[in-house]
Design a protein around this motif. Sequence first.
Motif, PDB file in Angstrom:
ATOM      1  N   THR A 108      48.911  23.785  34.312  1.00 53.12           N
ATOM      2  CA  THR A 108      48.176  22.549  34.594  1.00 53.12           C
ATOM      3  C   THR A 108      48.464  22.049  36.008  1.00 53.12           C
ATOM      4  N   VAL A 109      49.714  22.176  36.447  1.00 50.26           N
ATOM      5  CA  VAL A 109      50.063  21.762  37.811  1.00 50.26           C
ATOM      6  C   VAL A 109      49.325  22.630  38.831  1.00 50.26           C
ATOM      7  N   LEU A 110      49.284  23.929  38.608  1.00 51.52           N
ATOM      8  CA  LEU A 110      48.567  24.818  39.528  1.00 51.52           C
ATOM      9  C   LEU A 110      47.074  24.496  39.543  1.00 51.52           C
ATOM     10  N   GLU A 111      46.529  24.170  38.389  1.00 57.37           N
ATOM     11  CA  GLU A 111      45.127  23.749  38.336  1.00 57.37           C
ATOM     12  C   GLU A 111      44.919  22.471  39.146  1.00 57.37           C
ATOM     13  N   GLY A 112      45.887  21.550  39.033  1.00 60.23           N
ATOM     14  CA  GLY A 112      45.795  20.300  39.776  1.00 60.23           C
ATOM     15  C   GLY A 112      45.880  20.516  41.277  1.00 60.23           C
ATOM     16  N   ILE A 113      46.767  21.405  41.706  1.00 59.05           N
ATOM     17  CA  ILE A 113      46.888  21.724  43.124  1.00 59.05           C
ATOM     18  C   ILE A 113      45.578  22.294  43.648  1.00 59.05           C
ATOM     19  N   SER A 133      41.670  13.836  38.047  1.00 55.11           N
ATOM     20  CA  SER A 133      41.687  12.640  38.899  1.00 55.11           C
ATOM     21  C   SER A 133      41.525  12.916  40.385  1.00 55.11           C
ATOM     22  N   ALA A 134      41.639  14.157  40.820  1.00 54.43           N
ATOM     23  CA  ALA A 134      41.634  14.458  42.254  1.00 54.43           C
ATOM     24  C   ALA A 134      40.364  13.973  42.946  1.00 54.43           C
ATOM     25  N   GLN A 135      39.219  14.205  42.337  1.00 56.17           N
ATOM     26  CA  GLN A 135      37.959  13.804  42.973  1.00 56.17           C
ATOM     27  C   GLN A 135      37.872  12.285  43.111  1.00 56.17           C
ATOM     28  N   LYS A 136      38.279  11.546  42.084  1.00 61.85           N
ATOM     29  CA  LYS A 136      38.241  10.084  42.147  1.00 61.85           C
ATOM     30  C   LYS A 136      39.168   9.565  43.240  1.00 61.85           C
ATOM     31  N   LEU A 137      40.328  10.188  43.376  1.00 66.44           N
ATOM     32  CA  LEU A 137      41.271   9.765  44.402  1.00 66.44           C
ATOM     33  C   LEU A 137      40.711  10.005  45.799  1.00 66.44           C
ATOM     34  N   LYS A 138      40.113  11.165  45.990  1.00 64.01           N
ATOM     35  CA  LYS A 138      39.501  11.484  47.283  1.00 64.01           C
ATOM     36  C   LYS A 138      38.368  10.507  47.594  1.00 64.01           C
ATOM     37  N   LYS A 158      42.579  21.892  42.409  1.00 70.13           N
ATOM     38  CA  LYS A 158      41.541  20.862  42.399  1.00 70.13           C
ATOM     39  C   LYS A 158      41.688  19.935  43.606  1.00 70.13           C
ATOM     40  N   ALA A 159      42.916  19.563  43.919  1.00 67.41           N
ATOM     41  CA  ALA A 159      43.149  18.711  45.089  1.00 67.41           C
ATOM     42  C   ALA A 159      42.687  19.401  46.361  1.00 67.41           C
ATOM     43  N   SER A 160      42.943  20.692  46.455  1.00 65.69           N
ATOM     44  CA  SER A 160      42.490  21.459  47.606  1.00 65.69           C
ATOM     45  C   SER A 160      40.966  21.526  47.654  1.00 65.69           C
ATOM     46  N   ASP A 161      40.349  21.748  46.510  1.00 62.27           N
ATOM     47  CA  ASP A 161      38.892  21.886  46.446  1.00 62.27           C
ATOM     48  C   ASP A 161      38.170  20.623  46.901  1.00 62.27           C
ATOM     49  N   VAL A 162      38.746  19.449  46.608  1.00 63.76           N
ATOM     50  CA  VAL A 162      38.067  18.200  46.970  1.00 63.76           C
ATOM     51  C   VAL A 162      38.391  17.761  48.394  1.00 63.76           C
ATOM     52  N   GLY A 163      39.274  18.504  49.068  1.00 61.49           N
ATOM     53  CA  GLY A 163      39.525  18.233  50.476  1.00 61.49           C
ATOM     54  C   GLY A 163      40.732  17.389  50.801  1.00 61.49           C
TER      55      GLY A 163
END
Length: 323
Positions: free
Chosen positions: A139-144, A104-109, A146-151
């Motif tokens: 999964t949480v570390l992956e989410g963190i 969901s990180a990309q959609k949120l960004k 991903k959030a960083s990757d999308v800015g």
Amino acid sequence: MLIDGFGRKHDYLRVSVTERCNFRCQYCMPEKPFSWVPKENLLSYEDLFKFIKASIDEGIKKVRITGGEPLLREGLDIFIKMIFDYKNDIDLALTTNGYLLPKSAQKLKDAGLKRINISLDSLNPATAAKMAQKDVLDTVLEGIQKASDVGLKIKINCVPVKGVNDNDILEVLEFCKTKGYTVRFIEFMENHHAKDGAKGLNSDEIKAIISQKYPNFKMVPRDTSSPAQYYELEDGFQFGIIEPHKDDFCAQCNRIRLTAEGFLIPCLYFEDAMSIKDAVQNNRIDEAVEILKKVLAGKPEKNRWSVKDDNEVSSRAFYQTGG
């Protein structure tokens, strides 16, 4: 401008979109069954947005989406875009446990989200699982990431609990230092919904652990808009501690909270609340704003976590208010 009875200016609205959560953290809701409030009991995104618009017009400058776990509610990115499209310079943020961020990180960004706070209580898989009562860390570390990757701008929240993750404070600090994330350690806020016998570390205990490796950190002048007191290591990295057991946690409080069912909550500690549900559902927005002002007028000066009494425990369910 929204002013309470003690002259505090309120420009920060925290909006819980659900009380549901996919974790059962020891400091929050370890015994709560996996159930949920019927959808018809919740304010729709459209009704929440009506109130948020009016609040922005009254002076709200920051909106944070919380839960429960807010990413469990479908269409959250659409809701965020509604707010962003209304006022694109609003400080728009989200608090999450991070478990659903990989997808969901990309959609949120893209929707306009700017900042995200993510819970990370341990970097040890077994400890993280004990804390959340679920295997969550990878999964949480992956989410963190991903959030960083999308800015998205990232803050990490960690709640140290004695005998559970108190030995992980330095490791969490080092992780954030390496990644360049802000980290805040939050004193456990005693509440009736937490695990029986759960005890947190206070600010002095947290600082004592950090000083084992970094003995020369110094206090940073407090930003009155922040609930955290920050400290700086010799290399310039800063960490924060949120201290609800001290009165200065409340002196500059600028926050008001809205639950998914439409209750306005003036203080995280107390049960006091008034509902705007009927007003917004029937498009009586001026009435909802008057309720908001009435809630602020009755807001207490401070919470009671500072009271030195082991029986002084909040009955507030944080999964309803987003902490």
